[in-house]
Motif scaffolding. Structure first.
Motif, PDB file in Angstrom:
ATOM      1  N   GLU A  39      17.779  15.718  18.268  1.00  0.00           N
ATOM      2  CA  GLU A  39      18.489  16.988  18.413  1.00  0.00           C
ATOM      3  C   GLU A  39      19.878  16.991  17.775  1.00  0.00           C
ATOM      4  O   GLU A  39      20.279  18.020  17.201  1.00  0.00           O
ATOM      5  CB  GLU A  39      18.568  17.368  19.887  1.00  0.00           C
ATOM      6  N   PRO A  40      20.673  15.905  17.851  1.00  0.00           N
ATOM      7  CA  PRO A  40      22.039  15.977  17.300  1.00  0.00           C
ATOM      8  C   PRO A  40      22.090  16.380  15.829  1.00  0.00           C
ATOM      9  O   PRO A  40      22.985  17.128  15.418  1.00  0.00           O
ATOM     10  CB  PRO A  40      22.572  14.563  17.517  1.00  0.00           C
ATOM     11  N   GLU A  41      21.139  15.894  15.000  1.00  0.00           N
ATOM     12  CA  GLU A  41      21.197  16.268  13.586  1.00  0.00           C
ATOM     13  C   GLU A  41      20.824  17.731  13.391  1.00  0.00           C
ATOM     14  O   GLU A  41      21.388  18.419  12.541  1.00  0.00           O
ATOM     15  CB  GLU A  41      20.297  15.360  12.746  1.00  0.00           C
ATOM     16  N   ALA A  42      19.850  18.201  14.170  1.00  0.00           N
ATOM     17  CA  ALA A  42      19.453  19.599  14.043  1.00  0.00           C
ATOM     18  C   ALA A  42      20.593  20.525  14.456  1.00  0.00           C
ATOM     19  O   ALA A  42      20.934  21.478  13.741  1.00  0.00           O
ATOM     20  CB  ALA A  42      18.215  19.867  14.896  1.00  0.00           C
ATOM     21  N   ARG A  43      21.193  20.245  15.602  1.00  0.00           N
ATOM     22  CA  ARG A  43      22.313  21.068  16.050  1.00  0.00           C
ATOM     23  C   ARG A  43      23.495  20.934  15.085  1.00  0.00           C
ATOM     24  O   ARG A  43      24.192  21.906  14.779  1.00  0.00           O
ATOM     25  CB  ARG A  43      22.733  20.655  17.460  1.00  0.00           C
ATOM     26  N   GLY A  44      23.718  19.709  14.600  1.00  0.00           N
ATOM     27  CA  GLY A  44      24.850  19.474  13.720  1.00  0.00           C
ATOM     28  C   GLY A  44      24.773  20.289  12.445  1.00  0.00           C
ATOM     29  O   GLY A  44      25.790  20.795  11.959  1.00  0.00           O
ATOM     30  N   LEU A  45      23.563  20.437  11.887  1.00  0.00           N
ATOM     31  CA  LEU A  45      23.401  21.140  10.618  1.00  0.00           C
ATOM     32  C   LEU A  45      22.830  22.544  10.782  1.00  0.00           C
ATOM     33  O   LEU A  45      22.472  23.191   9.795  1.00  0.00           O
ATOM     34  CB  LEU A  45      22.520  20.309   9.681  1.00  0.00           C
ATOM     35  N   GLY A  46      22.742  23.010  12.003  1.00  0.00           N
ATOM     36  CA  GLY A  46      22.344  24.391  12.223  1.00  0.00           C
ATOM     37  C   GLY A  46      20.864  24.652  12.031  1.00  0.00           C
ATOM     38  O   GLY A  46      20.473  25.774  11.673  1.00  0.00           O
TER      39      GLY A  46
ATOM     40  N   ARG B 163       0.821  -1.208   0.000  1.00  0.00           N
ATOM     41  CA  ARG B 163       0.000   0.000   0.000  1.00  0.00           C
ATOM     42  C   ARG B 163       0.855   1.258   0.000  1.00  0.00           C
ATOM     43  O   ARG B 163       0.472   2.274  -0.598  1.00  0.00           O
ATOM     44  CB  ARG B 163      -0.901  -0.033   1.243  1.00  0.00           C
ATOM     45  N   SER B 164       2.014   1.218   0.675  1.00  0.00           N
ATOM     46  CA  SER B 164       2.745   2.464   0.901  1.00  0.00           C
ATOM     47  C   SER B 164       4.241   2.218   0.928  1.00  0.00           C
ATOM     48  O   SER B 164       4.714   1.113   1.201  1.00  0.00           O
ATOM     49  CB  SER B 164       2.301   3.109   2.218  1.00  0.00           C
ATOM     50  N   PHE B 165       5.003   3.303   0.670  1.00  0.00           N
ATOM     51  CA  PHE B 165       6.465   3.281   0.703  1.00  0.00           C
ATOM     52  C   PHE B 165       6.923   4.557   1.403  1.00  0.00           C
ATOM     53  O   PHE B 165       6.484   5.655   1.060  1.00  0.00           O
ATOM     54  CB  PHE B 165       7.028   3.215  -0.716  1.00  0.00           C
ATOM     55  N   TRP B 166       7.834   4.421   2.362  1.00  0.00           N
ATOM     56  CA  TRP B 166       8.213   5.515   3.247  1.00  0.00           C
ATOM     57  C   TRP B 166       9.717   5.613   3.401  1.00  0.00           C
ATOM     58  O   TRP B 166      10.429   4.615   3.281  1.00  0.00           O
ATOM     59  CB  TRP B 166       7.615   5.299   4.647  1.00  0.00           C
ATOM     60  N   VAL B 167      10.179   6.815   3.722  1.00  0.00           N
ATOM     61  CA  VAL B 167      11.540   7.021   4.211  1.00  0.00           C
ATOM     62  C   VAL B 167      11.446   7.831   5.491  1.00  0.00           C
ATOM     63  O   VAL B 167      10.445   8.494   5.757  1.00  0.00           O
ATOM     64  CB  VAL B 167      12.425   7.752   3.184  1.00  0.00           C
ATOM     65  N   MET B 168      12.500   7.758   6.296  1.00  0.00           N
ATOM     66  CA  MET B 168      12.559   8.620   7.479  1.00  0.00           C
ATOM     67  C   MET B 168      12.905  10.038   7.051  1.00  0.00           C
ATOM     68  O   MET B 168      13.582  10.242   6.047  1.00  0.00           O
ATOM     69  CB  MET B 168      13.611   8.118   8.469  1.00  0.00           C
ATOM     70  N   ASP B 169      12.437  11.016   7.815  1.00  0.00           N
ATOM     71  CA  ASP B 169      12.886  12.386   7.580  1.00  0.00           C
ATOM     72  C   ASP B 169      13.990  12.691   8.576  1.00  0.00           C
ATOM     73  O   ASP B 169      13.793  13.408   9.549  1.00  0.00           O
ATOM     74  CB  ASP B 169      11.728  13.377   7.721  1.00  0.00           C
ATOM     75  N   HIS B 170      15.157  12.089   8.310  1.00  0.00           N
ATOM     76  CA  HIS B 170      16.340  12.367   9.120  1.00  0.00           C
ATOM     77  C   HIS B 170      17.468  12.776   8.206  1.00  0.00           C
ATOM     78  O   HIS B 170      17.504  12.434   7.013  1.00  0.00           O
ATOM     79  CB  HIS B 170      16.726  11.153   9.967  1.00  0.00           C
ATOM     80  N   LEU B 171      18.408  13.506   8.771  1.00  0.00           N
ATOM     81  CA  LEU B 171      19.557  14.022   8.037  1.00  0.00           C
ATOM     82  C   LEU B 171      20.840  13.321   8.460  1.00  0.00           C
ATOM     83  O   LEU B 171      21.805  13.276   7.706  1.00  0.00           O
ATOM     84  CB  LEU B 171      19.655  15.529   8.241  1.00  0.00           C
ATOM     85  N   PHE B 172      20.862  12.783   9.681  1.00  0.00           N
ATOM     86  CA  PHE B 172      21.883  11.865  10.164  1.00  0.00           C
ATOM     87  C   PHE B 172      21.186  10.532  10.436  1.00  0.00           C
ATOM     88  O   PHE B 172      19.999  10.520  10.796  1.00  0.00           O
ATOM     89  CB  PHE B 172      22.503  12.358  11.480  1.00  0.00           C
ATOM     90  N   GLN B 173      21.903   9.436  10.301  1.00  0.00           N
ATOM     91  CA  GLN B 173      21.319   8.144  10.659  1.00  0.00           C
ATOM     92  C   GLN B 173      21.055   8.106  12.168  1.00  0.00           C
ATOM     93  O   GLN B 173      21.807   8.681  12.957  1.00  0.00           O
ATOM     94  CB  GLN B 173      22.250   7.000  10.256  1.00  0.00           C
ATOM     95  N   ILE B 174      19.958   7.446  12.550  1.00  0.00           N
ATOM     96  CA  ILE B 174      19.577   7.386  13.962  1.00  0.00           C
ATOM     97  C   ILE B 174      20.112   6.099  14.587  1.00  0.00           C
ATOM     98  O   ILE B 174      20.369   5.106  13.891  1.00  0.00           O
ATOM     99  CB  ILE B 174      18.053   7.511  14.142  1.00  0.00           C
TER     100      ILE B 174
ATOM    101  N   THR C 107       8.175  13.591   9.163  1.00  0.00           N
ATOM    102  CA  THR C 107       8.875  14.867   9.085  1.00  0.00           C
ATOM    103  C   THR C 107       8.883  15.585  10.425  1.00  0.00           C
ATOM    104  O   THR C 107       7.856  15.675  11.097  1.00  0.00           O
ATOM    105  CB  THR C 107       8.189  15.762   8.031  1.00  0.00           C
ATOM    106  N   GLY C 108      10.039  16.097  10.809  1.00  0.00           N
ATOM    107  CA  GLY C 108      10.116  16.968  11.974  1.00  0.00           C
ATOM    108  C   GLY C 108       9.610  18.352  11.591  1.00  0.00           C
ATOM    109  O   GLY C 108      10.185  19.014  10.728  1.00  0.00           O
ATOM    110  N   ALA C 109       8.534  18.776  12.225  1.00  0.00           N
ATOM    111  CA  ALA C 109       7.851  20.000  11.792  1.00  0.00           C
ATOM    112  C   ALA C 109       8.760  21.221  11.824  1.00  0.00           C
ATOM    113  O   ALA C 109       8.570  22.154  11.042  1.00  0.00           O
ATOM    114  CB  ALA C 109       6.622  20.235  12.665  1.00  0.00           C
ATOM    115  N   VAL C 110       9.749  21.237  12.716  1.00  0.00           N
ATOM    116  CA  VAL C 110      10.559  22.451  12.866  1.00  0.00           C
ATOM    117  C   VAL C 110      11.700  22.532  11.856  1.00  0.00           C
ATOM    118  O   VAL C 110      12.393  23.550  11.790  1.00  0.00           O
ATOM    119  CB  VAL C 110      11.128  22.557  14.304  1.00  0.00           C
TER     120      VAL C 110
END
Length: 287
Positions: A116-123, A36-47, A81-84
């Protein structure tokens, strides 16, 4: 019951040069397997749950647009997706573009954000939790307004849009991820067409809380599609997965989204095709 596939890892034999072909195999495979569906995570660094922070990670909407060109059936979304991370108007435009280019198959999967680490890491902006939820709710309001027949201004505490114009128009479903009882499930009842839980949550209790929020708001509980994310480990038989999905359906889950050890592997795609066929006849209560 429906079955979806999420592709949370991009580490394959061949290294970074193999990512495009292997990701394409995963997307096409999900489509051809009748999922039915195909998804990816909305992350910028691997968790941490899926690998080392230095492992490759694709930006969600670029990856989903690539998947849209390779598929024709599956719905496509970020889980979640992280809304912020993006300004709401830009996010709604990105999802609207995905919807237009996929022929109406986009889903806006969204949550307050947590890594938080990916957000802080990429500003990127990463305010305290209470403010992240405030921004999430304003983003949901903006999405609904942009996916309507008005382009009037939006004035919120955190966001101000002079003109909520959105063309081409879209109206994809909204999925909210998380199981917080006071805020998250209230937002589901008020704004979303889908919710998502992680495997291990007390689903029966959480759905009871969601039903109570719906009753308080005058929203039909049955309108909301209940989804759950579950990992399928190496060695788990199709029969075991069918049994697990049946148990989840009995609790009220409509749509199971799985992560498997290798989403691009032909053996796992065949496994998922068999599982999708086996659970298609399961009808959760109230569906």
């Amino acid at each position: 019951m429906d079955l979806g596939l999420t592709c949370p890892r991009f580490t394959w034999p061949g290294g970074d040069a193999a990512i495009a072909a292997r990701f394409a195999a995963a997307a096409r495979g999900a489509d051809q397997a009748g999922l039915r569906s195909f998804w990816v995570m909305d992350h910028l660094f691997q968790i941490p749950n899926f690998g080392a922070v230095e492992d490759p990670m694709l930006e969600a909407y670029g990856a989903l647009s690539y998947a849209a060109a390779l598929t024709g059936r599956v719905s496509l979304g970020a889980l979640v997706t992280g809304a912020v991370y993006r300004e709401p108007g830009l996010l709604v435009k990105q999802v609207s573009t995905l919807d237009a280019l996929s022929g109406g198959r986009a889903v806006l999967g969204i949550g307050a954000g947590w890594y938080e680490p990916e957000a802080r890491g990429l500003g990127l902006r990463f305010p305290p939790l209470a403010e992240r939820f405030e921004r999430l709710e304003e983003t949901l309001q903006i999405a609904r307004q942009m996916w309507s027949d008005t382009d009037r201004p939006y004035e919120g505490r955190h966001y101000r849009l002079e003109r909520t114009l959105n063309a081409p128009q879209a109206n994809p479903p909204i999925l909210i991820g998380g199981s917080g009882e006071k805020k998250t499930l209230r937002l589901v009842a008020e704004y979303a067409g889908m919710c998502n839980f992680l495997y291990g949550a007390d689903v029966r209790h959480k759905l009871g809380v969601l039903r109570a929020h719906c009753e308080r708001l005058g929203r039909p509980y049955e309108e909301i599609e209940k989804t759950l994310h579950m990992r399928v480990p190496d060695g788990q038989s199709v029969e075991e997965s069918v049994q697990r999905c049946g148990e989840l359906a009995g609790l009220g889950i409509d749509h199971v989204i799985v992560a498997v050890p290798d989403a691009a592997d032909d053996r796992w795609l065949a496994y998922l095709a068999e599982l999708a066929g086996r659970i298609a006849g399961i009808t959760p209560p109230g569906r």
